[in-house]
Write a protein that holds these residues in place. Structure first.
Motif, PDB file in Angstrom:
ATOM      1  N   VAL A 281      11.767  23.134 -96.494  1.00 39.31           N
ATOM      2  CA  VAL A 281      12.670  23.217 -95.349  1.00 39.31           C
ATOM      3  C   VAL A 281      13.769  24.211 -95.709  1.00 39.31           C
ATOM      4  O   VAL A 281      14.432  24.045 -96.721  1.00 39.31           O
ATOM      5  CB  VAL A 281      13.301  21.842 -95.051  1.00 39.31           C
ATOM      6  N   PRO A 282      13.952  25.266 -94.927  1.00 45.37           N
ATOM      7  CA  PRO A 282      14.924  26.289 -95.317  1.00 45.37           C
ATOM      8  C   PRO A 282      16.332  25.734 -95.438  1.00 45.37           C
ATOM      9  O   PRO A 282      16.784  24.952 -94.609  1.00 45.37           O
ATOM     10  CB  PRO A 282      14.850  27.308 -94.174  1.00 45.37           C
ATOM     11  N   VAL A 283      16.987  26.140 -96.494  1.00 46.51           N
ATOM     12  CA  VAL A 283      18.342  25.677 -96.775  1.00 46.51           C
ATOM     13  C   VAL A 283      19.179  26.897 -97.087  1.00 46.51           C
ATOM     14  O   VAL A 283      18.721  27.803 -97.778  1.00 46.51           O
ATOM     15  CB  VAL A 283      18.333  24.727 -97.993  1.00 46.51           C
ATOM     16  N   LYS A 284      20.390  26.920 -96.606  1.00 40.62           N
ATOM     17  CA  LYS A 284      21.245  28.097 -96.811  1.00 40.62           C
ATOM     18  C   LYS A 284      21.549  28.298 -98.285  1.00 40.62           C
ATOM     19  O   LYS A 284      21.881  27.356 -98.999  1.00 40.62           O
ATOM     20  CB  LYS A 284      22.541  27.875 -96.050  1.00 40.62           C
ATOM     21  N   GLY A 285      21.404  29.527 -98.733  1.00 39.93           N
ATOM     22  CA  GLY A 285      21.740  29.833-100.113  1.00 39.93           C
ATOM     23  C   GLY A 285      20.568  29.800-101.062  1.00 39.93           C
ATOM     24  O   GLY A 285      20.679  30.214-102.209  1.00 39.93           O
ATOM     25  N   ASP A 286      19.429  29.331-100.604  1.00 49.05           N
ATOM     26  CA  ASP A 286      18.263  29.267-101.475  1.00 49.05           C
ATOM     27  C   ASP A 286      17.616  30.633-101.619  1.00 49.05           C
ATOM     28  O   ASP A 286      17.466  31.365-100.646  1.00 49.05           O
ATOM     29  CB  ASP A 286      17.229  28.322-100.848  1.00 49.05           C
TER      30      ASP A 286
ATOM     31  N   VAL B  63       8.085  32.084 -94.791  1.00 50.61           N
ATOM     32  CA  VAL B  63       8.642  31.456 -95.987  1.00 50.61           C
ATOM     33  C   VAL B  63       8.096  30.064 -96.203  1.00 50.61           C
ATOM     34  O   VAL B  63       8.583  29.338 -97.041  1.00 50.61           O
ATOM     35  CB  VAL B  63      10.183  31.379 -95.917  1.00 50.61           C
ATOM     36  N   GLY B  64       7.137  29.658 -95.447  1.00 48.52           N
ATOM     37  CA  GLY B  64       6.592  28.329 -95.650  1.00 48.52           C
ATOM     38  C   GLY B  64       7.305  27.262 -94.859  1.00 48.52           C
ATOM     39  O   GLY B  64       7.029  26.078 -95.023  1.00 48.52           O
ATOM     40  N   GLY B  65       8.220  27.634 -94.014  1.00 43.73           N
ATOM     41  CA  GLY B  65       8.921  26.645 -93.205  1.00 43.73           C
ATOM     42  C   GLY B  65       8.276  26.538 -91.832  1.00 43.73           C
ATOM     43  O   GLY B  65       7.180  27.020 -91.600  1.00 43.73           O
ATOM     44  N   SER B  66       8.999  25.931 -90.906  1.00 44.64           N
ATOM     45  CA  SER B  66       8.401  25.748 -89.587  1.00 44.64           C
ATOM     46  C   SER B  66       8.463  27.015 -88.756  1.00 44.64           C
ATOM     47  O   SER B  66       7.689  27.189 -87.824  1.00 44.64           O
ATOM     48  CB  SER B  66       9.138  24.623 -88.864  1.00 44.64           C
ATOM     49  N   GLU B  67       9.393  27.901 -89.096  1.00 41.24           N
ATOM     50  CA  GLU B  67       9.530  29.130 -88.318  1.00 41.24           C
ATOM     51  C   GLU B  67       9.533  30.313 -89.240  1.00 41.24           C
ATOM     52  O   GLU B  67       9.999  30.203 -90.374  1.00 41.24           O
ATOM     53  CB  GLU B  67      10.884  29.120 -87.599  1.00 41.24           C
ATOM     54  N   PRO B  68       9.098  31.462 -88.753  1.00 39.49           N
ATOM     55  CA  PRO B  68       9.252  32.647 -89.616  1.00 39.49           C
ATOM     56  C   PRO B  68      10.720  33.056 -89.674  1.00 39.49           C
ATOM     57  O   PRO B  68      11.459  32.947 -88.702  1.00 39.49           O
ATOM     58  CB  PRO B  68       8.421  33.721 -88.906  1.00 39.49           C
ATOM     59  N   ALA B  69      11.135  33.514 -90.839  1.00 38.78           N
ATOM     60  CA  ALA B  69      12.521  33.933 -91.003  1.00 38.78           C
ATOM     61  C   ALA B  69      12.650  35.393 -90.609  1.00 38.78           C
ATOM     62  O   ALA B  69      11.686  36.152 -90.647  1.00 38.78           O
ATOM     63  CB  ALA B  69      12.943  33.751 -92.456  1.00 38.78           C
ATOM     64  N   SER B  70      13.854  35.781 -90.246  1.00 36.92           N
ATOM     65  CA  SER B  70      14.048  37.173 -89.878  1.00 36.92           C
ATOM     66  C   SER B  70      14.887  37.862 -90.939  1.00 36.92           C
ATOM     67  O   SER B  70      15.735  37.256 -91.576  1.00 36.92           O
ATOM     68  CB  SER B  70      14.745  37.270 -88.517  1.00 36.92           C
ATOM     69  N   LEU B  71      14.600  39.133 -91.151  1.00 37.38           N
ATOM     70  CA  LEU B  71      15.294  39.917 -92.167  1.00 37.38           C
ATOM     71  C   LEU B  71      15.577  41.277 -91.575  1.00 37.38           C
ATOM     72  O   LEU B  71      14.673  41.987 -91.172  1.00 37.38           O
ATOM     73  CB  LEU B  71      14.389  40.044 -93.400  1.00 37.38           C
TER      74      LEU B  71
ATOM     75  N   PHE C 242      18.698  32.855 -98.108  1.00 34.19           N
ATOM     76  CA  PHE C 242      18.999  32.502 -96.734  1.00 34.19           C
ATOM     77  C   PHE C 242      20.478  32.620 -96.471  1.00 34.19           C
ATOM     78  O   PHE C 242      21.303  32.174 -97.254  1.00 34.19           O
ATOM     79  CB  PHE C 242      18.572  31.059 -96.451  1.00 34.19           C
ATOM     80  N   VAL C 243      20.788  33.175 -95.303  1.00 42.84           N
ATOM     81  CA  VAL C 243      22.186  33.272 -94.932  1.00 42.84           C
ATOM     82  C   VAL C 243      22.481  32.338 -93.760  1.00 42.84           C
ATOM     83  O   VAL C 243      23.594  31.902 -93.548  1.00 42.84           O
ATOM     84  CB  VAL C 243      22.498  34.753 -94.626  1.00 42.84           C
ATOM     85  N   VAL C 244      21.458  32.032 -93.002  1.00 42.65           N
ATOM     86  CA  VAL C 244      21.562  31.067 -91.908  1.00 42.65           C
ATOM     87  C   VAL C 244      20.322  30.211 -91.980  1.00 42.65           C
ATOM     88  O   VAL C 244      19.212  30.732 -91.976  1.00 42.65           O
ATOM     89  CB  VAL C 244      21.574  31.777 -90.527  1.00 42.65           C
ATOM     90  N   ALA C 245      20.501  28.923 -92.076  1.00 43.71           N
ATOM     91  CA  ALA C 245      19.314  28.066 -92.139  1.00 43.71           C
ATOM     92  C   ALA C 245      19.677  26.678 -91.665  1.00 43.71           C
ATOM     93  O   ALA C 245      20.110  25.852 -92.442  1.00 43.71           O
ATOM     94  CB  ALA C 245      18.788  27.999 -93.565  1.00 43.71           C
ATOM     95  N   ASN C 246      19.516  26.430 -90.365  1.00 48.05           N
ATOM     96  CA  ASN C 246      19.730  25.062 -89.900  1.00 48.05           C
ATOM     97  C   ASN C 246      18.621  24.710 -88.923  1.00 48.05           C
ATOM     98  O   ASN C 246      17.796  25.541 -88.578  1.00 48.05           O
ATOM     99  CB  ASN C 246      21.112  24.920 -89.266  1.00 48.05           C
ATOM    100  N   LYS C 247      18.656  23.473 -88.475  1.00 47.15           N
ATOM    101  CA  LYS C 247      17.492  23.047 -87.708  1.00 47.15           C
ATOM    102  C   LYS C 247      17.509  23.577 -86.281  1.00 47.15           C
ATOM    103  O   LYS C 247      16.528  23.448 -85.568  1.00 47.15           O
ATOM    104  CB  LYS C 247      17.403  21.527 -87.711  1.00 47.15           C
ATOM    105  N   ASP C 248      18.605  24.162 -85.879  1.00 52.60           N
ATOM    106  CA  ASP C 248      18.673  24.630 -84.493  1.00 52.60           C
ATOM    107  C   ASP C 248      18.338  26.088 -84.325  1.00 52.60           C
ATOM    108  O   ASP C 248      18.058  26.529 -83.225  1.00 52.60           O
ATOM    109  CB  ASP C 248      20.094  24.405 -83.940  1.00 52.60           C
ATOM    110  N   MET C 249      18.420  26.844 -85.408  1.00 50.98           N
ATOM    111  CA  MET C 249      18.233  28.287 -85.254  1.00 50.98           C
ATOM    112  C   MET C 249      17.150  28.785 -86.169  1.00 50.98           C
ATOM    113  O   MET C 249      16.826  28.163 -87.177  1.00 50.98           O
ATOM    114  CB  MET C 249      19.526  29.007 -85.617  1.00 50.98           C
TER     115      MET C 249
END
Lengths: 256, 153
Positions: free
Chosen positions: A91-96, A114-122, A148-155
């Motif tokens: 589960v993505p966490v900020k700072g990881d 990244v293996g989470g529920s959503e693809p991350a953007s860079l 990660f710079v932003v990682a919460n369940k809403d975004m």
């Protein structure tokens, strides 16, 4: 339902806790000292705030356990409690710091898996020395090590490859060759511990390069394909081997 | 409502009336203010701040020297901060090198601001220095050029 009577947090350190357990903290953490509390004779009152780590949640009288695992405690720096649990899904966490695979290029932004529920953007500007004219050379299928710079369940999670001072400090595109594989998250944390025996023993074998992502992905590169595969097999297997079995396996290899 | 020509007094009266109407309709809680409890517990979802984890990129036995340097830098950052950086700053340019560079620098910039006559002198000196077995005849003629020669009858 009768209120559940909790047990003191410090008494359970190092033991298995289950979700729903209530942990009581020593009195000086809470403002209102009401209710029954086990007064533990702790030393001087810790300064600063208590850190309630993953697997724990704050609830009224104390901490509520939300994941099953071993309870850990760190007395330094205000104290911290957390639950050492095992899972494979990240589960993505900020700072990881994680390893991501580029799946798509959408204009100015790369999509990473990244293996989470959503693809991350860079964003392409999030690399060291990148400007609008000087774009980084990133293709679909490349491996990227970033945080990660932003990682919460809403975004949707967002990653960058530079740290707060603008330097890359090791992050960015991971080079050619090498082997990427997935392990459980608990093993990664074990390998990243300050003095990890597994890593120390492996470093005696061959020269190699290793990148560990907190999302369970490990990338290994050694001089020959055979050496790379040996290291991969050891890392995958060492989760379930005891220290002696591991030393035997390594002794056999260094003998060859 | 906002009429021109209204005296300031009547305006004030109107405003007061409006305020009264509004404040009567405002709902407010009749409950004493709750004291905000300062929470001593921070919730954290990252393992990074709980455990002391090392940096994720590693290299062993010289496979990737840059990463090995990075490993030393990152892992000592946790313990000693800023001490290593200060040392690096001092060692960038040693004092002797700085003095040498500065010496030549002053000369080159100084030449830029010389007047034309002085520049010619410099040039002559340079040429004289370079041409070791130079024509001695050119010397007096050059020197003579500087002085006004009275034309001979």
């Amino acid at each position: 339902m009768a209120a559940q009577r909790g047990t003191a947090a410090e008494a359970l350190v190092g033991q298995v806790v289950l979700p729903g357990d209530l942990l009581l903290l020593p009195a000086h953490y809470d403002e209102d000292a009401e209710g029954e509390r086990l007064r533990l004779s702790t030393g001087a009152a810790p300064q600063g705030r208590l850190l309630c780590g993953p697997g724990l949640r704050r609830s009224g009288a104390g901490l509520l356990v939300t994941k099953c695992g071993l309870l850990r405690h760190r007395p330094a720096g205000g104290g911290a409690f957390w639950v050492d649990s095992q899972q494979k899904r990240y589960v993505p966490v900020k700072g990881d710091h994680v390893i991501g695979i580029v799946t798509a290029k959408a204009g100015d932004v790369f999509r990473l898996d990244v293996g989470g529920s959503e693809p991350a953007s860079l964003s392409y500007l999030a690399f060291e020395g990148a400007t609008k004219r000087n774009r980084p050379n990133v293709q679909v299928g490349d491996l990227i090590y970033g945080q990660f710079v932003v990682a919460n369940k809403d975004m949707e999670p967002e990653m960058v490859c530079i740290d707060s001072s603008g330097k890359s400090s090791g992050m960015g595109i991971i080079g050619q060759d090498g082997f990427l594989f997935k392990v459980s998250l608990g093993l990664i944390r074990k390998l990243l511990a300050p003095k990890c025996e597994i890593i120390q023993e492996l470093s005696q074998l061959y020269p190699f390069e290793l990148v560990l992502g907190m999302n369970g992905r490990i990338w290994v590169k050694a001089k020959t394909v055979q050496q790379t595969l040996i290291i991969v097999n050891i890392l995958e297997a060492c989760e379930y081997m005891t220290a002696e079995q591991r030393k035997q396996a390594l002794a056999k290899l260094s003998g060859n | 409502f906002m009429q021109r020509g209204l005296d300031s007094q009547t305006k004030k009266q109107l405003e007061e009336e409006e305020k009264k109407i509004i404040s009567e309709e405002h709902w407010y809680l009749d409950v004493p203010d709750l004291k905000e409890k300062e929470s001593c517990i921070i919730e954290e979802r990252s393992f990074l701040r709980c455990e002391d984890l090392v940096y994720g990129r590693m290299s062993f036995k010289g496979f990737n020297p840059e990463i090995e340097k990075l490993m030393i830098q990152m892992n000592s950052k946790c313990k000693e901060e800023e001490i290593e950086e200060d040392d690096k700053m001092e060692a960038d340019v040693s004092d002797e090198e700085m003095a040498r560079r500065y010496e030549t620098l002053v000369g080159t910039i100084g030449k830029k601001f010389l007047r034309k006559r002085d520049q010619r002198v410099l040039k002559d000196d340079d040429e004289d220095d370079e041409v070791e077995e130079g024509n001695s005849s050119t010397k007096p003629s050059k020197r003579a050029k500087k002085m006004f020669l009275k034309p001979q009858d």
